[in-house]
Design a protein around this motif. Sequence first.
Motif, PDB file in Angstrom:
ATOM      1  N   PRO A   1       0.840  -1.200   0.000  1.00  0.00           N
ATOM      2  CA  PRO A   1       0.000   0.000   0.000  1.00  0.00           C
ATOM      3  C   PRO A   1       0.875   1.250   0.000  1.00  0.00           C
ATOM      4  O   PRO A   1       1.944   1.263   0.583  1.00  0.00           O
ATOM      5  CB  PRO A   1      -0.805  -0.115   1.295  1.00  0.00           C
ATOM      6  N   THR A   2       0.398   2.267  -0.660  1.00  0.00           N
ATOM      7  CA  THR A   2       1.112   3.535  -0.663  1.00  0.00           C
ATOM      8  C   THR A   2       0.903   4.186   0.691  1.00  0.00           C
ATOM      9  O   THR A   2      -0.232   4.365   1.128  1.00  0.00           O
ATOM     10  CB  THR A   2       0.563   4.458  -1.768  1.00  0.00           C
ATOM     11  N   PRO A   3       2.015   4.527   1.394  1.00  0.00           N
ATOM     12  CA  PRO A   3       1.829   5.129   2.708  1.00  0.00           C
ATOM     13  C   PRO A   3       1.165   6.498   2.598  1.00  0.00           C
ATOM     14  O   PRO A   3       1.386   7.224   1.633  1.00  0.00           O
ATOM     15  CB  PRO A   3       3.251   5.252   3.259  1.00  0.00           C
ATOM     16  N   ALA A   4       0.351   6.792   3.588  1.00  0.00           N
ATOM     17  CA  ALA A   4      -0.294   8.106   3.611  1.00  0.00           C
ATOM     18  C   ALA A   4       0.781   9.167   3.816  1.00  0.00           C
ATOM     19  O   ALA A   4       1.790   8.909   4.455  1.00  0.00           O
ATOM     20  CB  ALA A   4      -1.302   8.162   4.752  1.00  0.00           C
ATOM     21  N   PRO A   5       0.585  10.340   3.251  1.00  0.00           N
ATOM     22  CA  PRO A   5       1.582  11.383   3.463  1.00  0.00           C
ATOM     23  C   PRO A   5       1.734  11.666   4.951  1.00  0.00           C
ATOM     24  O   PRO A   5       0.744  11.690   5.678  1.00  0.00           O
ATOM     25  CB  PRO A   5       1.018  12.600   2.741  1.00  0.00           C
ATOM     26  N   SER A   6       2.962  11.819   5.375  1.00  0.00           N
ATOM     27  CA  SER A   6       3.199  12.079   6.789  1.00  0.00           C
ATOM     28  C   SER A   6       3.645  13.521   6.962  1.00  0.00           C
ATOM     29  O   SER A   6       4.132  14.148   6.030  1.00  0.00           O
ATOM     30  CB  SER A   6       4.264  11.123   7.323  1.00  0.00           C
ATOM     31  N   GLY A   7       3.491  14.008   8.156  1.00  0.00           N
ATOM     32  CA  GLY A   7       3.938  15.350   8.464  1.00  0.00           C
ATOM     33  C   GLY A   7       5.430  15.361   8.720  1.00  0.00           C
ATOM     34  O   GLY A   7       6.142  14.393   8.432  1.00  0.00           O
ATOM     35  N   VAL A   8       5.894  16.451   9.283  1.00  0.00           N
ATOM     36  CA  VAL A   8       7.302  16.566   9.632  1.00  0.00           C
ATOM     37  C   VAL A   8       7.431  17.163  11.024  1.00  0.00           C
ATOM     38  O   VAL A   8       6.541  17.882  11.498  1.00  0.00           O
ATOM     39  CB  VAL A   8       8.115  17.428   8.633  1.00  0.00           C
TER      40      VAL A   8
ATOM     41  N   GLU B   1       9.614  19.797  12.772  1.00  0.00           N
ATOM     42  CA  GLU B   1      10.498  20.908  12.416  1.00  0.00           C
ATOM     43  C   GLU B   1      11.192  21.379  13.692  1.00  0.00           C
ATOM     44  O   GLU B   1      10.575  22.034  14.546  1.00  0.00           O
ATOM     45  CB  GLU B   1       9.674  22.017  11.792  1.00  0.00           C
ATOM     46  N   LEU B   2      12.471  21.019  13.826  1.00  0.00           N
ATOM     47  CA  LEU B   2      13.226  21.369  15.019  1.00  0.00           C
ATOM     48  C   LEU B   2      13.669  22.826  14.959  1.00  0.00           C
ATOM     49  O   LEU B   2      13.872  23.369  13.872  1.00  0.00           O
ATOM     50  CB  LEU B   2      14.434  20.449  15.172  1.00  0.00           C
ATOM     51  N   ASP B   3      13.832  23.438  16.128  1.00  0.00           N
ATOM     52  CA  ASP B   3      14.156  24.867  16.187  1.00  0.00           C
ATOM     53  C   ASP B   3      15.480  25.220  15.521  1.00  0.00           C
ATOM     54  O   ASP B   3      15.673  26.355  15.105  1.00  0.00           O
ATOM     55  CB  ASP B   3      14.107  25.389  17.625  1.00  0.00           C
ATOM     56  N   GLN B   4      16.397  24.271  15.360  1.00  0.00           N
ATOM     57  CA  GLN B   4      17.660  24.587  14.694  1.00  0.00           C
ATOM     58  C   GLN B   4      17.573  24.390  13.189  1.00  0.00           C
ATOM     59  O   GLN B   4      18.554  24.544  12.480  1.00  0.00           O
ATOM     60  CB  GLN B   4      18.829  23.802  15.320  1.00  0.00           C
ATOM     61  N   GLY B   5      16.367  24.059  12.664  1.00  0.00           N
ATOM     62  CA  GLY B   5      16.157  23.980  11.223  1.00  0.00           C
ATOM     63  C   GLY B   5      16.025  22.586  10.639  1.00  0.00           C
ATOM     64  O   GLY B   5      15.596  22.428   9.507  1.00  0.00           O
ATOM     65  N   THR B   6      16.373  21.560  11.388  1.00  0.00           N
ATOM     66  CA  THR B   6      16.250  20.189  10.892  1.00  0.00           C
ATOM     67  C   THR B   6      14.787  19.813  10.759  1.00  0.00           C
ATOM     68  O   THR B   6      13.961  20.170  11.599  1.00  0.00           O
ATOM     69  CB  THR B   6      16.947  19.204  11.855  1.00  0.00           C
ATOM     70  N   ARG B   7      14.468  19.096   9.679  1.00  0.00           N
ATOM     71  CA  ARG B   7      13.108  18.587   9.450  1.00  0.00           C
ATOM     72  C   ARG B   7      13.184  17.063   9.408  1.00  0.00           C
ATOM     73  O   ARG B   7      13.831  16.498   8.535  1.00  0.00           O
ATOM     74  CB  ARG B   7      12.550  19.148   8.148  1.00  0.00           C
ATOM     75  N   LEU B   8      12.516  16.426  10.356  1.00  0.00           N
ATOM     76  CA  LEU B   8      12.479  14.963  10.433  1.00  0.00           C
ATOM     77  C   LEU B   8      11.124  14.483   9.925  1.00  0.00           C
ATOM     78  O   LEU B   8      10.092  14.948  10.412  1.00  0.00           O
ATOM     79  CB  LEU B   8      12.689  14.490  11.871  1.00  0.00           C
ATOM     80  N   PRO B   9      11.109  13.549   8.957  1.00  0.00           N
ATOM     81  CA  PRO B   9       9.814  13.051   8.466  1.00  0.00           C
ATOM     82  C   PRO B   9       9.083  12.289   9.564  1.00  0.00           C
ATOM     83  O   PRO B   9       9.681  11.487  10.280  1.00  0.00           O
ATOM     84  CB  PRO B   9      10.198  12.131   7.308  1.00  0.00           C
ATOM     85  N   LEU B  10       7.812  12.542   9.681  1.00  0.00           N
ATOM     86  CA  LEU B  10       7.001  11.884  10.702  1.00  0.00           C
ATOM     87  C   LEU B  10       6.446  10.580  10.127  1.00  0.00           C
ATOM     88  O   LEU B  10       5.250  10.328  10.130  1.00  0.00           O
ATOM     89  CB  LEU B  10       5.890  12.832  11.165  1.00  0.00           C
ATOM     90  N   ASP B  11       7.368   9.755   9.634  1.00  0.00           N
ATOM     91  CA  ASP B  11       7.002   8.475   9.036  1.00  0.00           C
ATOM     92  C   ASP B  11       7.468   7.310   9.895  1.00  0.00           C
ATOM     93  O   ASP B  11       7.384   6.160   9.497  1.00  0.00           O
ATOM     94  CB  ASP B  11       7.591   8.353   7.629  1.00  0.00           C
TER      95      ASP B  11
END
Length: 142
Positions: free
Chosen positions: A30-37, A39-49
């Motif tokens: 199955p195609t995974p549903a789009p996940s959020g991210v 967003e850390l205060d120092q600018g890093t974006r981690l996928p919420l997958d």
Amino acid sequence: MEPDPNDPPASPWGAMNVDWAPVQPVPVQPTPAPSGVLELDQGTRLPLDRWWVLGRSPVAPPERTDATPFAVPDAMKSLSKTHLAVGPAPGGAMVVDVHSVNGVRIRRPSGGMVVLVPGVPATAEWGSTVEYGLRTLVVRAP
């Protein structure tokens, strides 16, 4: 001699010796549903997958061994080595204070705040700011 009507039709290329093997179905992922991210205060974006565990030098806790460690720079040492775990949840993220020294708080978009009890999961809806030590992250929708 008449051909047998039950025989397959003759090939236009002459006699063919073919061994037919049964076809095995290929499972469709199955195609995974789009996940959020996150967003850390120092600018890093981690996928919420997946589940993440954050801190100065984090190690996945026993109750969340599938979590991916992510070290957050913290010159002020306001973070525990392993401070919090964050993972996907319907409508946002699930957040767990993994028995940190300086605690975890969720500031909701409505302005309300939740102080987490160590080890007890809480949901951070889209747009919430998670405060951990002196650091923050924002739970962004897909």
